[in-house]
Enzyme design. Sequence first.
Site, PDB file in Angstrom:
ATOM      1  N   ARG A   1      32.720  72.568   6.989  1.00  0.00           N
ATOM      2  CA  ARG A   1      32.769  71.442   7.783  1.00  0.00           C
ATOM      3  C   ARG A   1      31.331  71.240   8.455  1.00  0.00           C
ATOM      4  O   ARG A   1      30.565  72.251   8.398  1.00  0.00           O
ATOM      5  CB  ARG A   1      34.088  70.939   8.800  1.00  0.00           C
ATOM      6  CG  ARG A   1      34.404  72.118   9.568  1.00  0.00           C
ATOM      7  CD  ARG A   1      33.605  72.718  10.783  1.00  0.00           C
ATOM      8  NE  ARG A   1      32.971  72.017  11.447  1.00  0.00           N
ATOM      9  CZ  ARG A   1      31.858  72.194  12.116  1.00  0.00           C
ATOM     10  NH1 ARG A   1      31.203  73.365  12.085  1.00  0.00           N
ATOM     11  NH2 ARG A   1      31.367  71.384  12.830  1.00  0.00           N
ATOM     12  N   GLY A   2      31.037  69.975   9.068  1.00  0.00           N
ATOM     13  CA  GLY A   2      29.777  69.841   9.704  1.00  0.00           C
ATOM     14  C   GLY A   2      28.894  69.155   8.367  1.00  0.00           C
ATOM     15  O   GLY A   2      29.080  69.613   7.262  1.00  0.00           O
TER      16      GLY A   2
ATOM     17  N   GLN B   1      36.206  72.680  17.437  1.00  0.00           N
ATOM     18  CA  GLN B   1      34.921  73.362  17.009  1.00  0.00           C
ATOM     19  C   GLN B   1      33.928  73.710  17.879  1.00  0.00           C
ATOM     20  O   GLN B   1      33.268  74.701  17.517  1.00  0.00           O
ATOM     21  CB  GLN B   1      34.196  72.152  16.224  1.00  0.00           C
ATOM     22  CG  GLN B   1      34.925  71.723  14.771  1.00  0.00           C
ATOM     23  CD  GLN B   1      35.697  70.594  15.092  1.00  0.00           C
ATOM     24  OE1 GLN B   1      36.327  70.190  16.232  1.00  0.00           O
ATOM     25  NE2 GLN B   1      35.819  69.794  14.033  1.00  0.00           N
TER      26      GLN B   1
ATOM     27  N   ASP C   1      26.584  62.887  12.284  1.00  0.00           N
ATOM     28  CA  ASP C   1      27.249  62.861  10.902  1.00  0.00           C
ATOM     29  C   ASP C   1      26.563  61.695  10.068  1.00  0.00           C
ATOM     30  O   ASP C   1      26.578  61.879   8.771  1.00  0.00           O
ATOM     31  CB  ASP C   1      28.866  62.715  11.013  1.00  0.00           C
ATOM     32  CG  ASP C   1      29.399  63.917  11.346  1.00  0.00           C
ATOM     33  OD1 ASP C   1      29.557  64.060  12.807  1.00  0.00           O
ATOM     34  OD2 ASP C   1      29.853  64.793  10.773  1.00  0.00           O
TER      35      ASP C   1
ATOM     36  N   ASN D   1      29.200  60.663  15.502  1.00  0.00           N
ATOM     37  CA  ASN D   1      29.459  62.243  15.592  1.00  0.00           C
ATOM     38  C   ASN D   1      30.558  62.466  16.066  1.00  0.00           C
ATOM     39  O   ASN D   1      31.591  61.304  16.526  1.00  0.00           O
ATOM     40  CB  ASN D   1      28.262  62.784  16.636  1.00  0.00           C
ATOM     41  CG  ASN D   1      28.328  64.219  16.542  1.00  0.00           C
ATOM     42  OD1 ASN D   1      28.253  64.747  15.362  1.00  0.00           O
ATOM     43  ND2 ASN D   1      28.472  64.784  17.609  1.00  0.00           N
TER      44      ASN D   1
HETATM   45  O1  MRU Z   1      34.629  67.296  11.585  1.00  0.00           O
HETATM   46  P1  MRU Z   1      33.557  68.124  11.700  1.00  0.00           P
HETATM   47  O2  MRU Z   1      33.744  69.417  12.221  1.00  0.00           O
HETATM   48  O3  MRU Z   1      32.854  68.165  10.203  1.00  0.00           O
HETATM   49  O4  MRU Z   1      32.608  67.136  12.674  1.00  0.00           O
HETATM   50  C1  MRU Z   1      31.093  68.071  12.629  1.00  0.00           C
HETATM   51  C2  MRU Z   1      30.351  67.049  13.609  1.00  0.00           C
HETATM   52  O5  MRU Z   1      30.611  66.153  14.225  1.00  0.00           O
HETATM   53  C3  MRU Z   1      28.903  67.828  13.932  1.00  0.00           C
HETATM   54  O6  MRU Z   1      28.401  67.602  15.173  1.00  0.00           O
HETATM   55  C4  MRU Z   1      28.034  66.911  12.997  1.00  0.00           C
HETATM   56  O7  MRU Z   1      28.573  67.263  11.479  1.00  0.00           O
HETATM   57  C5  MRU Z   1      26.653  67.492  12.679  1.00  0.00           C
HETATM   58  S1  MRU Z   1      26.455  69.263  12.160  1.00  0.00           S
HETATM   59  C6  MRU Z   1      25.050  69.778  11.971  1.00  0.00           C
END
Ligand code: MRU
Length: 363
Positions: free
Chosen positions: A52-53, A203, A244, A254
């Site tokens: 994820r991320g 997270q 995101d 985000n």
């Molecule tokens: O749902 P996730 O864990 O994928 O969400 C991640 C985020 O919101 C992060 O802040 C974003 O992807 C930036 S990662 C460099």
Amino acid sequence: MAEVRVPQAVRWASAGAALEIIDQTRLPENTTYLRLGSAVETAAAIREMRVRGAPAIGIAAAMGLAVEMGRLARSGVPLGAEAFQEAHALLRSTRPTGHNLSWALERMRCAYARCAGAAAAEVVAALRAEADAIAAEDRLACRRIGELGFELLPPEGATVYTHCNAGALATGGIGTAVAPIYVARERGVPVRVIVGETRPLLQGSRLTAWELSQAGVDVTVVADSVAASLMKEGRVNLVITGADRIAANGDVANKIGTYGLAVLAGHHGIPFYVAAPVSTIDPATRNGGRIPVEQRDAAEVRQGCGAVTAPREVAIANPAFDVTPAGFITAIVTERGVLRPPYSAGIAEVAGQGEGSRPLESG
Ligand code: MRU
């Protein structure tokens, strides 16, 4: 100090016949690598947030597409447009909010188009090379974001509040929001990090706290609801989060809870920075209202940590992201420069630049 060592969220395995991810659902207790040998397995891992991320999702999807084409080629299936499109669409459908996924898959489509009709081995090699390039460019972008973001930290050190995980686990390198913290660590500038748990999937406490503590960074986990009083008491110097998707006007999607932090930071006169590679910018989306916000399963809230924490009969709303209006953002740190409000012109400029372009501003 030497460069920090960070975990690699996504990597090739079996000489490119598979990819391997750290299964992030098992952190911080277990560091387990999961081998993904097809588009179906890669798509499931992305949906289930084992990887994820936004940038890491894009890298995994690109590698997964190359792996799938290799798998089909080994079974003697012709690598026609239909086979490519099926795998592409499956990976594309996994998570709707982050821009890096569609950006990376679009690059893969262009790479495929450049060699369509060539021998299968050549197509597979070209797709692997493109996925490799996407990962390598992200690693460099993270480093550059770290250097530019470091310039925004007070030289004597600071207490930084961050949210979710925008670190190595979320990217191909040292992260985005977390990258300036790693650079500060390398340069001996004392930075203390406070990270909110990031409900419902934690997270912040499971991932960011894990990778920062592994790197020897001073990190404290707080429940998300602690942020307001910390800011009121003057215990936070600045906030940095990842993104995101960034719309053309600078609105930022985000992790859910980011908007609240931006409002709080604004109220308390604390700088609120967003750090993201240009691959997160979506110039085709005019403003944040047009960004699709992923709604995830109620079970993540009702019993996300195992125990039942809400009555089984009540409704649950579980938006995974929110949108912070550009007006709350002090600056957006990209690998091509630090953008300041109003963002539209700067965003158009960095998003329109080709490879090898120079940063707009170095501090
Ligand atoms: O749902 P996730 O864990 O994928 O969400 C991640 C985020 O919101 C992060 O802040 C974003 O992807 C930036 S990662 C460099």
